[in-house]
Design a protein around this motif. Structure first.
Motif, short mmCIF file in Angstrom:
data_model
loop_
_atom_site.label_atom_id
_atom_site.label_comp_id
_atom_site.label_asym_id
_atom_site.label_seq_id
_atom_site.Cartn_x
_atom_site.Cartn_y
_atom_site.Cartn_z
N PRO B 114 0.82 -1.21 0.00
CA PRO B 114 0.00 0.00 0.00
C PRO B 114 0.85 1.27 0.00
O PRO B 114 0.54 2.23 -0.71
CB PRO B 114 -0.82 -0.11 1.29
CG PRO B 114 -0.82 -1.55 1.62
CD PRO B 114 0.50 -2.09 1.13
N GLN B 115 1.94 1.26 0.75
CA GLN B 115 2.83 2.43 0.78
C GLN B 115 3.43 2.68 -0.60
O GLN B 115 3.53 3.81 -1.05
CB GLN B 115 3.96 2.20 1.79
CG GLN B 115 3.75 2.89 3.13
CD GLN B 115 2.80 2.11 4.03
OE1 GLN B 115 2.14 1.19 3.60
NE2 GLN B 115 2.73 2.51 5.28
N MET B 116 3.81 1.60 -1.26
CA MET B 116 4.42 1.71 -2.57
C MET B 116 3.45 2.27 -3.60
O MET B 116 3.83 2.92 -4.56
CB MET B 116 4.82 0.30 -3.01
CG MET B 116 6.17 0.20 -3.62
SD MET B 116 6.51 -1.55 -3.78
CE MET B 116 7.93 -1.69 -2.73
N LEU B 117 2.15 1.98 -3.38
CA LEU B 117 1.12 2.43 -4.32
C LEU B 117 0.44 3.71 -3.82
O LEU B 117 -0.55 4.14 -4.40
CB LEU B 117 0.08 1.32 -4.51
CG LEU B 117 0.62 0.00 -5.06
CD1 LEU B 117 -0.51 -1.01 -5.18
CD2 LEU B 117 1.29 0.18 -6.40
N GLY B 118 0.95 4.28 -2.75
CA GLY B 118 0.33 5.49 -2.25
C GLY B 118 -1.10 5.27 -1.81
O GLY B 118 -1.94 6.17 -1.88
N ALA B 119 -1.41 4.05 -1.33
CA ALA B 119 -2.78 3.76 -0.87
C ALA B 119 -2.79 3.80 0.66
O ALA B 119 -1.75 3.60 1.30
CB ALA B 119 -3.22 2.39 -1.36
N ARG B 120 -3.97 4.04 1.22
CA ARG B 120 -4.06 4.07 2.68
C ARG B 120 -4.05 2.68 3.28
O ARG B 120 -3.65 2.47 4.40
CB ARG B 120 -5.35 4.79 3.10
CG ARG B 120 -5.33 6.26 2.77
CD ARG B 120 -5.24 7.10 4.04
NE ARG B 120 -4.80 8.45 3.74
CZ ARG B 120 -5.57 9.39 3.22
NH1 ARG B 120 -6.83 9.14 2.97
NH2 ARG B 120 -5.09 10.58 2.98
N ASP B 121 -4.57 1.72 2.51
CA ASP B 121 -4.65 0.34 2.99
C ASP B 121 -4.95 -0.52 1.78
O ASP B 121 -5.26 0.00 0.70
CB ASP B 121 -5.77 0.21 4.04
CG ASP B 121 -5.50 -0.94 5.01
OD1 ASP B 121 -4.84 -1.91 4.60
OD2 ASP B 121 -5.95 -0.86 6.16
N LEU B 122 -4.86 -1.83 1.95
CA LEU B 122 -5.31 -2.73 0.89
C LEU B 122 -6.83 -2.77 0.91
O LEU B 122 -7.45 -2.39 1.90
CB LEU B 122 -4.71 -4.12 1.12
CG LEU B 122 -3.20 -4.19 0.81
CD1 LEU B 122 -2.59 -5.46 1.36
CD2 LEU B 122 -2.93 -4.09 -0.68
N PRO B 123 -7.46 -3.25 -0.18
CA PRO B 123 -8.92 -3.15 -0.23
C PRO B 123 -9.67 -4.01 0.80
O PRO B 123 -10.79 -3.69 1.16
CB PRO B 123 -9.27 -3.60 -1.64
CG PRO B 123 -8.04 -4.15 -2.24
CD PRO B 123 -6.88 -3.68 -1.46
N PHE B 124 -9.04 -5.11 1.27
CA PHE B 124 -9.74 -5.98 2.23
C PHE B 124 -8.91 -6.19 3.49
O PHE B 124 -8.39 -7.29 3.71
CB PHE B 124 -10.07 -7.33 1.58
CG PHE B 124 -10.68 -7.23 0.22
CD1 PHE B 124 -11.99 -6.80 0.08
CD2 PHE B 124 -9.95 -7.52 -0.92
CE1 PHE B 124 -12.56 -6.68 -1.17
CE2 PHE B 124 -10.51 -7.40 -2.17
CZ PHE B 124 -11.82 -6.97 -2.30
N PRO B 125 -8.77 -5.15 4.33
CA PRO B 125 -7.89 -5.29 5.49
C PRO B 125 -8.30 -6.43 6.41
O PRO B 125 -7.45 -7.11 6.99
CB PRO B 125 -8.02 -3.95 6.22
CG PRO B 125 -8.86 -3.08 5.37
CD PRO B 125 -9.43 -3.86 4.24
#
Lengths: 137, 844
Positions: B114-125
């Motif tokens: 997620p950090q690498m993709l600039g996302a806050r989290d994966l879609p299914f935490p």
């Protein structure tokens, strides 16, 4: 390989031939190889188990696998040619790392060409098996 | 020009706005405290637990290795008994492969992707958390068995008939059920990571710009979908034989142990690449940073990742060269085994070219990378040797193979992971690891490794078989084995130095500066220490190395000038983008902390663990509780109808808060899961046709099979259930609740009737699965289908209840969309099952 362009013409992306792009073309050549591999393996296995027996000749299966080889190479060739057309769209050259639809298009084309090349080599390797082996022993 | 005081007023207002945004953003993302900490589902927490746990399993398996080396240090040693030695080498291999090799990649990926993709989290935490708890429970169960002397002892590939006829006790059941449970966790991670890479990229990160790590993860997660299910199918057959005497691998009743070898290695060989590729992905991220230049040959590395992914599925028989298959079959697999060396080599050359063309900054991660490449190349060369069948005939099951696989796995996986540990440690904790212990660790490990395993090539060529607990003196093995044992302890000393540096308290050490290695990729955007929200605002990306390519990116991200800088509604949110061009299409609300995933994992674990001891009643209760927990989880936490249709996501973009069908992440997850499911089903069908090729009389006689009548009735009814489920989806879309309820209700009835008819075929024709492999094979296909229709029934009832409860509507129809998608696959399952069990006997 040509010198990489530092910038690209803006108008290019307007003229992109496809509107929706997918990852399928990229994976198509190795998929064709995989299909070829499995069908060749199954043909030889069934031929030896069910048709001629473990001491029999591989002749019929060799012809069939030879035909599969030609068909697979033609299929991979078509996919690779399409990839090459995408890769050489417009004027920009590798490494295709601009943030534009056109460079994304070229990148997918280039990766398709590379995978096509690998698939051709892998197909020829597998085909060598029936060049050298003539029986089910 | 603006007057100075007006400008400073503006600055103050801007800072106040940022402070207010940060305060609102931190609320939903806060990490739970106290005992509730364990309810966290955020990727950074779960990723850290996952990483730490898999390292603990690694250390455990490492201790087992030292016990083995102690036993083998001198000839005719009695430090361990033969039985204990068997348990130890089995557990060493199984733990390293299933509890370290594969999970460490899932752990790292959950943490850094997620950090690498600039996302806050994966879609299914919550799915990640469920996977983690399953992994922990299953791992402790399998490892714990050795302390009671009941660990599996058939080697990590559990060949029958050794494990079915010649070994008593629970060991094999613990292996089969414990590891099947963990494989479920791996599949969950694969689904999570594929959807993560395809759908949670930052805007602008087109497919030609994604970090190479993401390419590798996409390929590897795809491989898991096709590699793990054959093993799950194999485990099912194996456990049915052990628990209920269905003779799949018993030659006396038509079975064949080779079927297990096929299914195991269709999994086992790709698994080597499932372990290797993510580790090489770490190298692909580390090398450009320390060369301070973009990678050379990005497209070529994509070729290598994708090409290896495919070709690795054509290698499985090279583990079976000595089983007596026709030479032509061996030749096919030998050819593919040589071909896979090409993409493997290509990526190594790209890394070398990048390192040579760049500045090559000296550092611990780079040292481990260099050591990794040196060791791996040696392992690769012996790999090319053993891929040639005549050479393998000589080296098979000797220490030469042990040396080869350790060179490949330690060079291709452990050293890159050590490099990754040093490299990413500041990202996870905010602190740097010290350089000096790193150098010590590296040289001890590198030297110790080669002292251990280089002599093993010779030990093997001299004829020492693997997996023997001792050997006679004076036949040439003594000095070589003693050398290997000394090397193993030096290697272990290096690992200890590394571990001590990692766990050393660092409270007084200052935090590292931001982006301490001067990297170019997004995972280094974060502050030190990282904030629970991950990234302050989700940036727009213009190149492969945004931190190098885009000036002021860090300041703009911090100032909240990009997407989702705020959390006005107090919810956890991240961006969903399109798969190819990463155009933003949805603002996804992701769920927060919960204990429901832990309970779901405990009950699922119970179902597997109780079954090991043949306590089927307790296992059944546990399975029902697991189902209920999962339903509660789904009912309360998924497909929630948002309070408004859309929201302003920043930079003038307004995005919907709800999406269903092929644009929703849930639909993708269902699709990907079912691809994996289909590959398990295909493995069972492969089993049927495998028996057809090895027997003259399979299927024996059409009259003894399930017949045509009942299977045809079944397929008709089940296709009706499928059609009505799909129609119910349309009726719901057109807001016709009555038609929806009646249609889906009818689908439920047809499903139940179809399932009964499917069972009636083999039941009424008196097929006894314990008598011969033919009835067993028919029954296992039918049972597989019946379980799936049972799950499909729960789904249909769930959708009826959701619509009744007002949790699903015409516009908010995720549930029925996903259930209809599941039923497309059920239609395929019904048709194929009937075509094989009823149709094939007609044409055979």
């Amino acid at each position: 390989m040509a010198q990489r362009m530092e910038s690209e013409p803006d108008s290019e992306s307007e003229a992109l031939p496809e509107r929706r792009e997918t990852l399928w073309l990229l994976a198509l050549s190795p998929m064709l190889w995989m299909l070829y591999f499995l069908v060749s393996y199954a043909t030889a296995a069934i031929w030896c188990a069910k048709v001629v027996g473990r001491d029999g000749s591989l002749e019929g299966a060799r012809i069939a696998i030879g035909v599969y080889t030609v068909l697979t190479l033609v299929g991979i060739g078509i996919v690779t040619w399409r990839g090459f057309r995408k890769h050489s769209f417009g004027t920009a050259t590798v490494p295709h790392d601009f943030d534009t639809p056109a460079d994304r298009h070229r990148f997918l084309g280039f990766a398709t060409v590379l995978l096509g090349g690998l698939s051709v080599v892998a197909t020829l390797y597998v085909a060598l098996a029936i060049v050298f082996i003539g029986s089910c022993t | 020009m603006m007057p100075a005081d007006a400008q400073s007023d503006d600055d103050r207002a801007d800072r106040a706005r940022q402070k207010a945004q940060e305060a609102r953003l931190s609320k939903p993302w806060v990490t739970p405290r106290g005992w509730r900490y364990w309810s966290a589902v955020n990727n950074s927490e779960v990723g850290r637990w996952y990483t730490a746990t898999s390292f603990l399993f690694f250390l455990f398996a490492g201790v087992l290795a030292l016990l083995m080396r102690t036993q083998l240090a001198v000839p005719e040693n009695d430090f361990l008994s033969a039985g204990t030695y068997n348990q130890i080498f089995t557990l060493h291999g199984s733990v390293m492969m299933f509890l370290f090799g594969v999970p460490i990649f899932e752990a790292f990926s959950i943490m850094i992707l997620p950090q690498m993709l600039g996302a806050r989290d994966l879609p299914f935490p919550r799915l990640s958390a469920y996977g983690y708890w399953s992994f922990l429970i299953g791992g402790v169960f399998v490892c714990g068995s050795i302390f009671f002397g009941v660990a599996p002892e058939g080697g990590w590939f559990m060949y029958p008939p050794l494990t079915t006829t010649y070994q008593e006790g629970l060991g094999a059941d613990i292996w089969l059920l414990g590891l099947s449970f963990i494989e479920v966790a791996s599949l969950a991670a694969a689904v999570e990571l594929i959807v993560g890479v395809l759908k949670t990229r930052p805007p602008g990160m087109r497919i030609n710009l994604i970090p190479l790590y993401a390419w590798y993860i996409l390929v590897v997660a795809g491989m898991i979908l096709f590699a793990f299910p054959p093993l799950i199918a194999g485990d099912l057959l194996f456990e049915l034989e052990r628990a209920f005497d269905w003779p799949f691998f018993d030659p006396a009743r038509g079975g064949d142990p080779l079927l297990w070898q096929h299914l195991f290695w269709i999994f086992g060989h790709p698994e080597v690449y499932i372990i290797f590729l993510p580790a090489i992905a770490l190298v692909a991220m580390i090398v450009p940073t320390f060369a301070q230049r973009p990678i050379i040959g990005y497209s070529w590395i994509v070729l290598a990742a994708v090409g290896t992914g495919f070709i690795s599925f054509g290698l499985w028989v090279h583990h079976m060269y000595t089983t007596g298959l026709p030479n032509v079959s061996l030749a096919f697999f030998s050819a593919a085994s040589e071909a896979v060396a090409i993409p493997t080599g290509v990526q190594l050359f790209c890394f070398l070219a990048t390192a040579v063309a760049g500045r090559f900054v000296r550092s611990v991660p780079m040292l481990f990378v260099t050591g990794a490449l040196a060791i791996f190349v040696l392992g690769g060369l012996t790999g090319v040797m053993v891929a040639i069948a005549p050479f393998d005939f000589q080296a098979h099951d000797t220490y030469f193979v042990v040396a080869h696989l350790h060179y490949v796995l330690i060079g291709g996986m452990l050293f890159p992971v050590a490099a990754g540990l040093y490299y990413f440690y500041p990202m996870a904790t905010g602190k740097l690891l010290a350089q000096k212990p790193g150098y010590w660790a590296f040289w001890l490990m590198f030297f110790g490794f080669n002292v251990t395993f280089l002599p093993m090539h010779l030990t093997g060529l001299l004829g020492m078989p693997r997996r023997v607990f001792t050997y006679p003196a004076d036949i040439g093995f003594d000095v070589l084995n003693l050398t290997s044992s000394i090397g193993a302890f030096i290697f272990a000393a290096g690992v200890v130095v590394l571990v001590l540096e990692v766990v050393r308290p660092k409270t007084k050490q200052p935090y590292a500066k931001r982006n301490p290695w001067g990297a170019g990729t997004l995972e280094w955007l974060g502050e030190m220490p990282g904030k629970p929200w991950g990234i302050r605002s989700i940036p727009s990306i213009k190149g492969r190395y945004p931190l190098w390519d885009q000036p002021n990116l860090m300041q703009d991200v911090d100032a909240g000038r990009f997407y989702l800088p705020d959390a006005e509604e107090g919810k956890r949110e991240t961006l969903i983008t399109t798969t190819i061009d990463a155009d933003p299409i949805q603002c996804l609300r992701v769920p927060g902390p919960t204990f429901v995933t832990l309970w779901a994992a405990i009950f699922t674990g119970g179902a597997f663990i109780f079954a090991t001891y043949k306590w089927y009643f307790a296992a059944g209760i546990s399975a029902v509780l697991a189902l209920v927990t999962v339903l509660i989880w789904l009912w309360t936490g998924t497909a929630k109808i948002p309070e408004k249709r859309s929201k302003e996501a920043g930079l003038g973009v307004t995005l919907p808060l709800y999406a269903s069908g092929s644009t929703s992440v849930g639909w993708w997850a269902m699709f990907i899961t079912m691809i994996g499911d289909m590959s398990a089903f295909a493995s069972l069908i492969f089993g049927y046709f495998f028996f057809w090729t090895v027997h003259e009389d399979f299927p024996p006689d059409p009259a003894s099979g399930p017949g045509l009548f009942w299977p045809l009735i079944a397929v008709g009814l089940l296709l009706g259930a499928w059609l009505l489920t799909v129609l119910a989806r349309c009726w719901n879309r057109h807001d016709r609740p009555m038609a929806f309820h009646v249609g889906l209700g009818l689908a439920v009835l047809l499903n139940v009737a179809g399932t009964m008819a499917l069972l009636a075929g083999p039941y009424l024709s008196g097929l006894d699965p314990t008598r011969h492999v033919y009835p067993a094979t028919v029954w296992v296909l039918v049972l597989w289908a019946v379980i799936h229709f049972g799950v499909g029934l729960v789904m249909q009832l769930y959708c009826i209840a959701r619509r009744w409860a007002g949790r699903m509507s015409a516009d908010h129809d995720i549930d029925i969309q996903n259930v209809a998608l599941y039923w497309h696959f059920m239609a395929i399952t019904a048709v194929l099952t009937v075509a094989v069990i009823a149709g094939f006997p007609m044409v055979a």
